[in-house]
Design an enzyme around this catalytic site. Structure first.
Site, mmCIF file in Angstrom:
data_model
loop_
_atom_site.group_PDB
_atom_site.id
_atom_site.type_symbol
_atom_site.label_atom_id
_atom_site.label_comp_id
_atom_site.label_asym_id
_atom_site.label_seq_id
_atom_site.Cartn_x
_atom_site.Cartn_y
_atom_site.Cartn_z
ATOM 1 N N GLN A 18 0.866 -1.177 0.000
ATOM 2 C CA GLN A 18 0.000 0.000 0.000
ATOM 3 C C GLN A 18 0.900 1.224 0.000
ATOM 4 O O GLN A 18 1.946 1.247 0.649
ATOM 5 C CB GLN A 18 -0.934 -0.001 1.212
ATOM 6 C CG GLN A 18 -2.076 -1.007 1.078
ATOM 7 C CD GLN A 18 -3.044 -0.950 2.241
ATOM 8 O OE1 GLN A 18 -2.680 -1.343 3.345
ATOM 9 N NE2 GLN A 18 -4.263 -0.492 2.000
ATOM 10 N N SER A 19 0.490 2.275 -0.697
ATOM 11 C CA SER A 19 1.413 3.353 -1.044
ATOM 12 C C SER A 19 1.742 4.285 0.101
ATOM 13 O O SER A 19 2.849 4.823 0.161
ATOM 14 C CB SER A 19 0.857 4.167 -2.221
ATOM 15 O OG SER A 19 0.711 3.341 -3.359
#
Length: 529
Positions: A18-19
């Site tokens: 996840q960024s």
């Protein structure tokens, strides 16, 4: 069939990413879906499934990703039969990583699986489709970033973008701010600006607050309580931030800092927080909201701070230094334009000279000029006293009024802290009274908090009592008359035994900006600005 026995002979690797940290905190469903790919790999026939989740909270746009590096290493070693992700864009958002991944998978025969299908990088059609998906993913990221950035800038140009709010202010609506309703917070910040107007030095303000034990508010963010105020003794950076932040002058700013991208070990590294010059700020809106001081006073403070920056170019005067000479930092050579240096000699170290040594230090040539300090200091002191004499009575009245002000300021801060401690103790008592006494698991903790709050009340009360016990007496009539008499004759105040060189230097700097000095025909000629 794209899945062959040779793929089952090797392991399946699930890549989880996840960024941002915000996605980690607020988007748990996406993470559950990614971890669920391990079950899908087992359903497809793999018994050896490895999950790589080292890159949670890391962007796929080209920054260093240890999890992705681990995945590439496993592929090159021939241990990976399939790479699984909920969508291939999770694997990489930049061409360098994406092309490297496809190339390695094609060389060793590793397949890529997402929720849309199964891809064999050795097949031309699948390789072309993967390449197009990678290009579209990279383009999509660039477009989304550009759109988001332009939207932020448009909102900032209207003065409505508040990502964070400085201490002393709170959001009244999503696009407006107002002063913190907490009186203790407001008065503590106002005291910082008041002290700077008196001392005209960030360092001196910091030392004064520390010596008096005056605490300043700071913002603390926690997941449980959100934004809250904590009180602590100030450090230099805290005082510097308060005195240089335009928000306290009632101005809205955006783009005061910028980011720089560097390449380290083949990866981009984003370094944030580089300060820009005011001319390069993207948005500056004076009189945007209520300030703790006027914009004119804020700009005046910034000029004083810039002047105190010793060794930052040829123009700043520099902060006040120790020593008896009065014109240090104010004299500029009329021959070469450099600032004059101060030097002391003699048995007592009080005999001083002003020398232009810039040419000697920088080029090894002869010094421009040099002269003794006694007559020059006396001449400038006389000139300054003549200019200030009409203001002498006003300054004396201000001195009488301010004689006890510093002690009152300290007492006021302790009084507000005591009031807040009493509220917190009463709040802790209400919590304790509301719980069932038989529930000792809860009552015991609430009792501990109540006792801690009462201890803080006693400490604040003892501090207040100590201040009251040593409170200085107000000047009597004779002392007031003495102060007014010296105000009527500033030369007497200037030469008073208790008048220090630091006091005289500050008086001179209140009037003199710069003195350009030349020596012609054995005469010292000065132009005083």
């Amino acid at each position: 069939m794209k899945i062959l026995p040779e793929h089952f002979a090797r392991g399946a690797y699930v890549y989880v990413r996840q960024s941002t940290a915000d996605q980690l905190a607020n988007n748990p469903e996406s993470r559950r879906r990614q971890y669920g790919l391990a079950d899908r790999a087992r359903d497809l026939g793999w018994s050896d499934v490895t999950i790589i989740d080292d890159d949670l909270g890391r962007s796929g746009s080209g920054v260093s990703r240890p999890g992705f590096e681990k995945l590439l290493a496993a592929i090159c070693e021939g241990r990976v039969g399939a790479v699984l992700a909920i969508e291939v864009s999770r694997l990489a958002r930049n061409g360098r990583d994406w092309d490297t991944l496809i190339e390695f998978c094609g060389l060793v025969g590793t397949i890529i699986i997402d929720e849309d299908g199964i891809y064999e990088p050795r097949h031309p059609n699948d390789r072309m489709l993967l390449g197009m998906k990678g290009t579209m993913s990279e383009l999509e990221l660039s477009i989304l970033r550009a759109r988001s950035l332009e939207a932020l800038k448009a909102k900032a140009r209207r003065g409505e973008l508040f990502l964070t709010v400085a201490v002393g202010y709170v959001k009244s609506r999503h696009d407006h701010i107002e002063m913190d309703p907490d009186q203790r917070v407001r008065e503590a910040l106002a005291l910082v600006f008041k002290r700077f107007s008196e001392l005209q030095s960030i360092r001196q303000v910091h030392l004064a607050l520390r010596s008096e034990g005056i605490m300043l508010p700071a913002i603390c963010y926690t997941r449980e309580a959100g934004r809250s105020i904590v009180w602590k003794l100030p450090v230099y950076n805290t005082v510097h931030h308060i005195l240089t932040n335009p928000i306290y002058g009632g101005a809205y700013t955006f783009g005061r800092t910028c980011s720089r991208v560097t390449i380290e070990e083949g990866r981009k590294r984003i370094v944030r927080g580089f300060r820009r010059e005011r001319a390069d700020w993207e948005v500056l809106i004076p009189d945007h909201h209520e300030g703790y001081l006027s914009w004119a006073d804020f700009e005046r403070n910034q000029r004083l701070i810039a002047d105190n920056a010793t060794s930052k170019g040829m123009m700043p005067r520099g902060a006040l230094r120790k020593g008896e000479l009065l014109l240090g930092g104010l004299l500029r050579c009329g021959h070469c334009g450099r600032k004059l240096h101060v030097c002391y000699s003699g048995s007592n170290g009080n005999t001083g000279r002003y020398n232009c040594r810039g040419a000697l230090i920088n080029h090894g040539t002869d010094p421009c000029i040099g002269f003794g300090s006694l007559r020059v200091d006396q001449a400038i002191g006389t000139e300054v006293l003549e200019r200030l004499q009409p203001l002498g009575i006003e300054a004396a009245l201000t001195a009488v009024e301010a004689s006890n002000q510093q002690a009152n300021e300290k007492r006021r801060q302790v009084t507000l802290a005591l009031e807040q401690a009493r509220y917190e103790a009463a709040h802790a008592q209400r919590q304790y009274d509301a719980v069932d006494p038989g529930n000792r698991l809860v009552a015991g903790e609430l009792e501990r908090r109540w006792n801690a709050a009462l201890t803080l009340v006693r400490e604040r009360q003892a501090e207040l009592d100590a201040l009251d016990s040593r409170k200085p007496e107000a000047p009597d009539d004779n002392e007031r008359l003495e102060i007014l008499r010296m105000g009527a004759d500033l030369s007497e105040a200037w030469n008073h035994p208790k008048a220090t060189s630091v006091t005289r230097k500050r008086i001179i700097r209140a009037v003199v900006r710069e003195i350009v000095v030349r020596i012609e025909d054995d005469q010292i000629k000065m132009m005083v600005h």
